[in-house]
Design a protein around this motif. Structure first.
Motif, short mmCIF file in Angstrom:
data_model
loop_
_atom_site.label_atom_id
_atom_site.label_comp_id
_atom_site.label_asym_id
_atom_site.label_seq_id
_atom_site.Cartn_x
_atom_site.Cartn_y
_atom_site.Cartn_z
N LYS A 15 -11.45 4.56 2.46
CA LYS A 15 -10.12 4.58 1.86
C LYS A 15 -9.90 5.95 1.22
CE LYS A 15 -7.03 1.99 -1.17
NZ LYS A 15 -6.86 0.73 -1.91
N GLN A 59 2.36 -0.33 4.72
CA GLN A 59 2.35 -0.68 6.14
C GLN A 59 3.30 0.18 6.96
OE1 GLN A 59 2.33 -3.61 3.83
NE2 GLN A 59 0.18 -3.02 4.01
N SER A 69 4.30 4.16 8.40
CA SER A 69 3.47 5.19 9.02
C SER A 69 3.52 6.48 8.23
CB SER A 69 3.93 5.45 10.46
OG SER A 69 5.25 5.96 10.48
N LEU A 79 -1.17 7.41 10.85
CA LEU A 79 -1.95 6.36 10.22
C LEU A 79 -1.01 5.37 9.56
CD1 LEU A 79 -4.53 8.73 8.49
CD2 LEU A 79 -4.98 7.29 10.49
N THR A 80 -1.55 4.22 9.21
CA THR A 80 -0.78 3.20 8.49
C THR A 80 -1.07 3.33 7.01
OG1 THR A 80 -0.88 1.71 10.38
CG2 THR A 80 -0.37 0.72 8.25
N VAL A 81 -0.01 3.32 6.20
CA VAL A 81 -0.16 3.39 4.75
C VAL A 81 -0.72 2.05 4.27
CG1 VAL A 81 1.06 3.64 2.55
CG2 VAL A 81 1.76 5.01 4.54
N ASP A 82 -1.77 2.12 3.50
CA ASP A 82 -2.45 0.93 3.00
C ASP A 82 -1.89 0.48 1.66
OD1 ASP A 82 -4.51 -1.05 2.83
OD2 ASP A 82 -5.70 0.30 1.59
N VAL A 120 -4.60 5.43 2.53
CA VAL A 120 -4.79 4.97 3.90
C VAL A 120 -6.24 4.50 4.01
CG1 VAL A 120 -3.03 6.46 4.93
CG2 VAL A 120 -5.38 7.29 4.75
N SER A 121 -6.47 3.50 4.84
CA SER A 121 -7.82 3.03 5.10
C SER A 121 -8.14 3.30 6.56
CB SER A 121 -7.95 1.54 4.80
OG SER A 121 -7.82 1.31 3.42
N SER A 138 -11.16 5.21 13.93
CA SER A 138 -10.47 6.38 13.38
C SER A 138 -11.47 7.39 12.81
CB SER A 138 -9.50 5.96 12.28
OG SER A 138 -8.51 5.11 12.80
#
Length: 132
Positions: free
Chosen positions: A45, A61, A63, A71-74, A83-84, A89
Motif C-alpha cells: 500500500k 475505486q 482510476s 491504478l485503482t485508488v484504494d 493505492v494497493s 503489479s
C-alpha cells in the motif's frame, strides 16, 4: 533520469479492443510525493499527498495514473490517497523501489476531471472544489 533507470510503460488500448480498465491520456497533471509505504502479506500500500486543487479528481475505486501506470485508488482522505498493489503489479512495475519522499507523476481520473469542470461551470465551484 539516468540511462538504465527503470520506468513503467503501459501499452495504449487499441481502438478495436474491448474496453477494460481506466481512462487515462498519458499526460502529467502534477507531481506529488510518497508519504507512506506499508507492506502486507501479498500487497503493498502506497500513500501519497495530493494538493487541494486535485480535490474531487481522486475518488475511491476511481482510476489514477502514477508514473505512467493506471491504478485503482484504494483510499482517499483529506490531502492523501492510497493505492494497493497486488503481486502482478509489483512484478511488472518499479513501484517496489519507491521510498518515502520520492516524487511521482500523477494523472487523475479523466471522468473526475470532466465532472469537476461541469460542476464548476454550472454551480460555480472555485478552484479548490468548494462552492464559490
Amino acid at each position: 533520469m539516468k540511462e538504465g533507470t527503470l520506468v513503467n510503460l503501459e501499452r495504449a488500448m487499441s481502438p478495436d479492443d474491448r474496453f477494460e480498465g481506466h481512462i487515462v491520456s498519458g499526460h502529467v497533471d502534477r507531481t506529488t510525493r510518497l508519504i507512506q509505504k506499508m507492506k502486507y502479506e501479498n500487497s503493498l500500500k502506497l500513500t501519497f499527498y495530493y494538493p487541494p486543487e486535485l480535490k474531487g479528481e481522486i475518488v475511491p475505486q476511481g482510476s489514477i495514473a502514477i508514473n505512467g501506470t493506471s491504478l485503482t485508488v484504494d483510499d482517499v482522505k483529506p490531502g492523501t490517497f492510497a493505492v494497493s498493489l497486488i503481486p502482478h503489479s509489483l512484478e511488472n512495475t518499479n513501484f517496489d523501489r519507491l521510498v518515502k519522499g520520492d516524487y511521482v507523476n500523477l494523472e487523475t481520473d479523466m471522468v473526475g476531471k470532466y465532472v469537476k469542470s461541469l460542476l464548476r461551470t454550472t454551480i460555480h465551484l472555485n478552484e479548490e472544489g468548494y462552492h464559490a
